[in-house]
Design a protein around this motif. Structure first.
Motif, mmCIF file in Angstrom:
data_model
loop_
_atom_site.group_PDB
_atom_site.id
_atom_site.type_symbol
_atom_site.label_atom_id
_atom_site.label_comp_id
_atom_site.label_asym_id
_atom_site.label_seq_id
_atom_site.Cartn_x
_atom_site.Cartn_y
_atom_site.Cartn_z
ATOM 1 N N GLN A 27 0.808 -1.220 0.000
ATOM 2 C CA GLN A 27 0.000 0.000 0.000
ATOM 3 C C GLN A 27 0.846 1.276 0.000
ATOM 4 N N GLU A 28 2.045 1.218 0.587
ATOM 5 C CA GLU A 28 2.846 2.424 0.756
ATOM 6 C C GLU A 28 3.680 2.800 -0.469
ATOM 7 N N ILE A 29 4.091 1.822 -1.256
ATOM 8 C CA ILE A 29 5.044 2.106 -2.335
ATOM 9 C C ILE A 29 4.483 3.042 -3.403
ATOM 10 N N TRP A 30 3.182 3.055 -3.559
ATOM 11 C CA TRP A 30 2.588 3.825 -4.655
ATOM 12 C C TRP A 30 2.785 5.329 -4.500
ATOM 13 N N ARG A 74 13.493 9.438 -5.004
ATOM 14 C CA ARG A 74 13.119 8.940 -3.673
ATOM 15 C C ARG A 74 13.171 7.417 -3.622
ATOM 16 N N ASN A 75 13.191 6.771 -4.779
ATOM 17 C CA ASN A 75 13.146 5.308 -4.856
ATOM 18 C C ASN A 75 14.579 4.754 -4.854
ATOM 19 N N LYS A 76 15.170 4.766 -3.680
ATOM 20 C CA LYS A 76 16.569 4.346 -3.529
ATOM 21 C C LYS A 76 16.768 2.879 -3.908
ATOM 22 N N ARG A 77 15.801 2.027 -3.593
ATOM 23 C CA ARG A 77 15.916 0.599 -3.903
ATOM 24 C C ARG A 77 15.996 0.388 -5.416
ATOM 25 N N ALA A 81 19.139 -1.027 -7.731
ATOM 26 C CA ALA A 81 18.951 -2.186 -8.608
ATOM 27 C C ALA A 81 19.415 -1.893 -10.031
ATOM 28 N N VAL A 82 19.139 -0.693 -10.519
ATOM 29 C CA VAL A 82 19.556 -0.314 -11.876
ATOM 30 C C VAL A 82 21.086 -0.228 -11.958
ATOM 31 N N LEU A 83 21.704 0.338 -10.944
ATOM 32 C CA LEU A 83 23.170 0.396 -10.927
ATOM 33 C C LEU A 83 23.772 -1.004 -10.884
ATOM 34 N N LYS A 84 23.134 -1.902 -10.151
ATOM 35 C CA LYS A 84 23.616 -3.285 -10.047
ATOM 36 C C LYS A 84 23.587 -3.985 -11.412
ATOM 37 N N LEU A 85 22.686 -3.550 -12.292
ATOM 38 C CA LEU A 85 22.616 -4.109 -13.645
ATOM 39 C C LEU A 85 23.784 -3.638 -14.518
ATOM 40 N N GLY A 86 24.478 -2.604 -14.073
ATOM 41 C CA GLY A 86 25.588 -2.070 -14.848
ATOM 42 C C GLY A 86 25.257 -0.792 -15.591
ATOM 43 N N ALA A 87 24.061 -0.250 -15.363
ATOM 44 C CA ALA A 87 23.686 1.007 -16.007
ATOM 45 C C ALA A 87 24.478 2.154 -15.377
ATOM 46 N N THR A 88 24.634 3.226 -16.129
ATOM 47 C CA THR A 88 25.349 4.405 -15.682
ATOM 48 C C THR A 88 24.364 5.509 -15.349
ATOM 49 N N ASN A 145 0.526 14.757 -6.586
ATOM 50 C CA ASN A 145 0.896 16.153 -6.838
ATOM 51 C C ASN A 145 2.309 16.492 -6.361
ATOM 52 N N TYR A 146 3.086 15.477 -6.051
ATOM 53 C CA TYR A 146 4.494 15.687 -5.716
ATOM 54 C C TYR A 146 5.249 15.973 -7.015
ATOM 55 N N VAL A 147 6.111 16.974 -7.004
ATOM 56 C CA VAL A 147 6.931 17.289 -8.178
ATOM 57 C C VAL A 147 8.270 16.601 -7.967
ATOM 58 N N ARG A 148 8.483 15.546 -8.729
ATOM 59 C CA ARG A 148 9.638 14.683 -8.488
ATOM 60 C C ARG A 148 10.839 15.061 -9.331
ATOM 61 N N ASP A 149 12.004 14.633 -8.832
ATOM 62 C CA ASP A 149 13.241 14.637 -9.602
ATOM 63 C C ASP A 149 13.410 13.218 -10.145
ATOM 64 N N THR A 150 13.898 13.096 -11.372
ATOM 65 C CA THR A 150 14.034 11.797 -12.013
ATOM 66 C C THR A 150 15.491 11.523 -12.352
ATOM 67 N N ALA A 151 16.031 10.449 -11.788
ATOM 68 C CA ALA A 151 17.387 10.010 -12.120
ATOM 69 C C ALA A 151 17.318 9.231 -13.434
ATOM 70 N N VAL A 152 18.201 9.557 -14.370
ATOM 71 C CA VAL A 152 18.239 8.902 -15.672
ATOM 72 C C VAL A 152 19.491 8.026 -15.737
ATOM 73 N N PHE A 153 19.277 6.767 -16.094
ATOM 74 C CA PHE A 153 20.357 5.792 -16.225
ATOM 75 C C PHE A 153 20.359 5.270 -17.655
ATOM 76 N N GLY A 154 21.537 4.962 -18.178
ATOM 77 C CA GLY A 154 21.656 4.409 -19.518
ATOM 78 C C GLY A 154 22.507 3.155 -19.505
ATOM 79 N N LEU A 155 22.147 2.229 -20.371
ATOM 80 C CA LEU A 155 22.901 0.990 -20.552
ATOM 81 C C LEU A 155 23.068 0.771 -22.056
#
Length: 180
Positions: free
Chosen positions: A35-38, A135-138, A142-149, A163-173
């Motif tokens: 219920q909380e993750i959403w 905010r989604n540290k987990r 996980a994405v870094l563990k895959l080898g993404a940058t 209505n939260y204005v989020r920051d988005t981390a972008v990873f590339g592989l």
């Protein structure tokens, strides 16, 4: 190229099936397990929000959607997607992923992502992106563990369903970097 992406992918205990109507009620139940993750997702898949989200999925043609199934129990435990696959640039994003708490921390997510990454590269894509709420540290770990940058962070680029204005981390592989 997007049509080639939509096929059953499997490596025990993970099976990905193109999302179909018979997956929806089991997916609703899986989404309700946390219920909380959403609060850190762009959309909610809980209660009446589930139906709204599914309806918006039907109105979006540039996603390839999968039901995520635990093949050991034949249970729907989540969903994941190829987002905006572009055959001109040979870039796709993997995202909109949710897996139930029952399979988290078991290596299940790594197997699922490996299936999706291998398949995208086999279909001719050369770059895969992941975009994660900071905010989604987990998920970022996980994405870094895959080898993404981690290629950067888009500041205040998306308003979520809360209505939260989020920051988005972008990873590339890149295909040549993929080694799992």
């Amino acid at each position: 190229m997007a049509e080639k992406l939509s096929k059953i992918l499997a490596d025990a205990p993970v099976r990905l099936e193109p999302l179909a109507d018979h997956h929806l009620e089991p997916l609703r139940a899986a989404c309700a397990e946390d219920q909380e993750i959403w609060d850190i997702y762009p959309v909610s898949m809980l209660d009446e929000n589930f139906d709204k989200a599914i309806q918006s999925f039907h109105n979006t043609s540039n996603w390839v959607r999968f039901a995520v199934i635990n093949s050991g129990t034949d249970t729907v435990v989540g969903m994941s997607n190829y987002i905006n696959p572009d055959q001109t640039t040979k870039v796709t994003e993997i995202g909109g992923t949710y897996i139930a708490p029952s399979v988290r921390g078991s290596g299940f997510n790594g197997i699922m992502k490996k299936l999706m990454i291998d398949h995208a590269f086999a279909c001719g894509f050369t770059r895969i992106e992941f975009r994660v709420d900071t905010r989604n540290k987990r998920s970022m770990a996980a994405v870094l563990k895959l080898g993404a940058t981690h290629e950067g962070t888009l500041r205040k680029n998306r308003i979520t369903w809360t209505n939260y204005v989020r920051d988005t981390a972008v990873f590339g592989l890149l295909k040549e970097e993929w080694s799992l």
